[in-house]
Design a protein around this motif. Structure first.
Motif, short mmCIF file in Angstrom:
data_model
loop_
_atom_site.label_atom_id
_atom_site.label_comp_id
_atom_site.label_asym_id
_atom_site.label_seq_id
_atom_site.Cartn_x
_atom_site.Cartn_y
_atom_site.Cartn_z
N ARG A 143 -10.38 14.29 -8.24
CA ARG A 143 -10.87 12.98 -7.78
C ARG A 143 -9.86 12.40 -6.79
NH1 ARG A 143 -14.80 11.80 -11.39
NH2 ARG A 143 -14.50 12.43 -13.53
N ALA A 144 -10.38 11.70 -5.78
CA ALA A 144 -9.50 11.04 -4.82
C ALA A 144 -8.88 9.80 -5.47
CB ALA A 144 -10.30 10.63 -3.59
N LYS B 26 -3.12 21.27 -4.47
CA LYS B 26 -1.84 21.05 -5.16
C LYS B 26 -0.97 20.07 -4.37
CE LYS B 26 1.87 22.47 -7.79
NZ LYS B 26 2.69 21.30 -7.68
N ARG B 27 -0.91 20.23 -3.05
CA ARG B 27 -0.13 19.31 -2.21
C ARG B 27 -0.66 17.89 -2.33
NH1 ARG B 27 0.01 21.19 3.73
NH2 ARG B 27 -1.34 22.78 2.94
N LEU B 28 -2.00 17.75 -2.34
CA LEU B 28 -2.61 16.42 -2.47
C LEU B 28 -2.32 15.79 -3.83
CD1 LEU B 28 -5.97 17.17 -0.64
CD2 LEU B 28 -4.21 15.54 0.11
N GLY C 137 -0.01 12.38 -4.75
CA GLY C 137 -0.67 11.29 -5.44
C GLY C 137 -2.01 10.91 -4.84
N ALA C 138 -2.49 11.69 -3.88
CA ALA C 138 -3.77 11.40 -3.24
C ALA C 138 -4.95 11.84 -4.10
CB ALA C 138 -3.84 12.08 -1.87
N VAL C 139 -4.71 12.82 -4.97
CA VAL C 139 -5.76 13.41 -5.80
C VAL C 139 -5.25 13.50 -7.23
CG1 VAL C 139 -7.04 15.56 -6.23
CG2 VAL C 139 -6.82 14.71 -3.90
N THR C 140 -6.16 13.29 -8.18
CA THR C 140 -5.83 13.56 -9.58
C THR C 140 -6.68 14.72 -10.06
OG1 THR C 140 -7.41 11.90 -10.32
CG2 THR C 140 -5.12 11.23 -10.25
N ARG C 141 -6.15 15.42 -11.03
CA ARG C 141 -6.84 16.58 -11.60
C ARG C 141 -7.07 16.32 -13.08
NH1 ARG C 141 -3.67 22.15 -12.89
NH2 ARG C 141 -4.64 22.28 -14.90
N MET D 67 0.85 -1.19 0.00
CA MET D 67 0.00 0.00 0.00
C MET D 67 0.89 1.24 0.00
SD MET D 67 -2.82 1.22 2.80
CE MET D 67 -3.75 -0.27 2.64
N ASN D 68 0.56 2.19 -0.82
CA ASN D 68 1.29 3.44 -0.91
C ASN D 68 1.12 4.22 0.39
OD1 ASN D 68 2.77 5.52 -1.93
ND2 ASN D 68 1.26 6.15 -3.45
N GLU D 69 2.23 4.69 0.96
CA GLU D 69 2.18 5.39 2.24
C GLU D 69 1.90 6.88 2.06
OE1 GLU D 69 2.60 4.53 5.68
OE2 GLU D 69 2.10 2.56 4.90
N ILE D 70 0.71 7.22 1.64
CA ILE D 70 0.32 8.62 1.51
C ILE D 70 -0.21 9.09 2.86
CG2 ILE D 70 -1.30 10.24 0.42
CD1 ILE D 70 -1.25 8.42 -2.05
N ARG D 71 0.46 10.07 3.44
CA ARG D 71 0.04 10.63 4.72
C ARG D 71 -0.81 11.86 4.44
NH1 ARG D 71 2.83 9.78 9.38
NH2 ARG D 71 0.87 10.58 10.21
N ILE D 72 -1.94 11.94 5.10
CA ILE D 72 -2.87 13.06 4.94
C ILE D 72 -2.94 13.82 6.26
CG2 ILE D 72 -5.27 13.70 4.43
CD1 ILE D 72 -3.83 12.44 2.04
N HIS D 73 -2.65 15.10 6.21
CA HIS D 73 -2.69 15.92 7.40
C HIS D 73 -4.08 16.52 7.59
CE1 HIS D 73 1.56 15.31 7.85
NE2 HIS D 73 1.70 15.59 6.56
#
Length: 127
Positions: free
Chosen positions: A66-67, A48-50, A54-58, A1-7
């Motif tokens: 989109r998430a 932009k940070r998301l 890689g948490a969001v695509t535009r 699983m990709n370790e994307i941290r969300i603050h």
């Protein structure tokens, strides 16, 4: 699983996307302004940070966001990080500490026993 941290601030945007599947950045900014008070530039910076994480695509046109990760994936990642940080990665230490401070009803206790019993049964099948 990709370790994307969300603050915490990023979580505001992610919650909107998880609830709505996709939204234009301008709509995210409008909603966030109404409920949290952020200015448009702040929201766009968070988006932009998301995207960079890689948490969001535009998608264009319209800067539709989109998430890329599910809420469940983020819950797993953030829960593990919290356990590692505060309880040396020990789920047992966390549960013991947390439950010792709770006033559980008989129904809560029965449900916890059911969950533990179910997980034991699953683990036996896997072994």
């Amino acid at each position: 699983m990709n370790e994307i941290r969300i603050h915490e601030g990023e979580l505001n945007v992610m919650e909107l996307l998880w609830s709505n599947n996709s939204l234009a950045a301008k709509d995210i900014a409008r909603i966030i302004k109404e409920y949290i008070g952020w200015e448009k530039n702040t929201t766009y910076t968070v988006i932009k940070r998301l995207i960079d994480k890689g948490a969001v695509t535009r998608e264009d046109p319209g800067f539709i966001c989109r998430a890329n990760v599910s809420k469940k994936e983020i819950q797993i990642i953030e829960t593990k990080a919290l356990l590692d940080k505060l309880y040396n990665g020990s789920i047992t230490e966390f549960i013991t500490s947390y439950l010792s401070e709770q006033n559980l009803s008989d129904k809560d206790i029965a449900e916890l026993k059911r969950i533990v019993g179910f997980n034991r049964a699953l683990n036996r099948r896997v072994e």
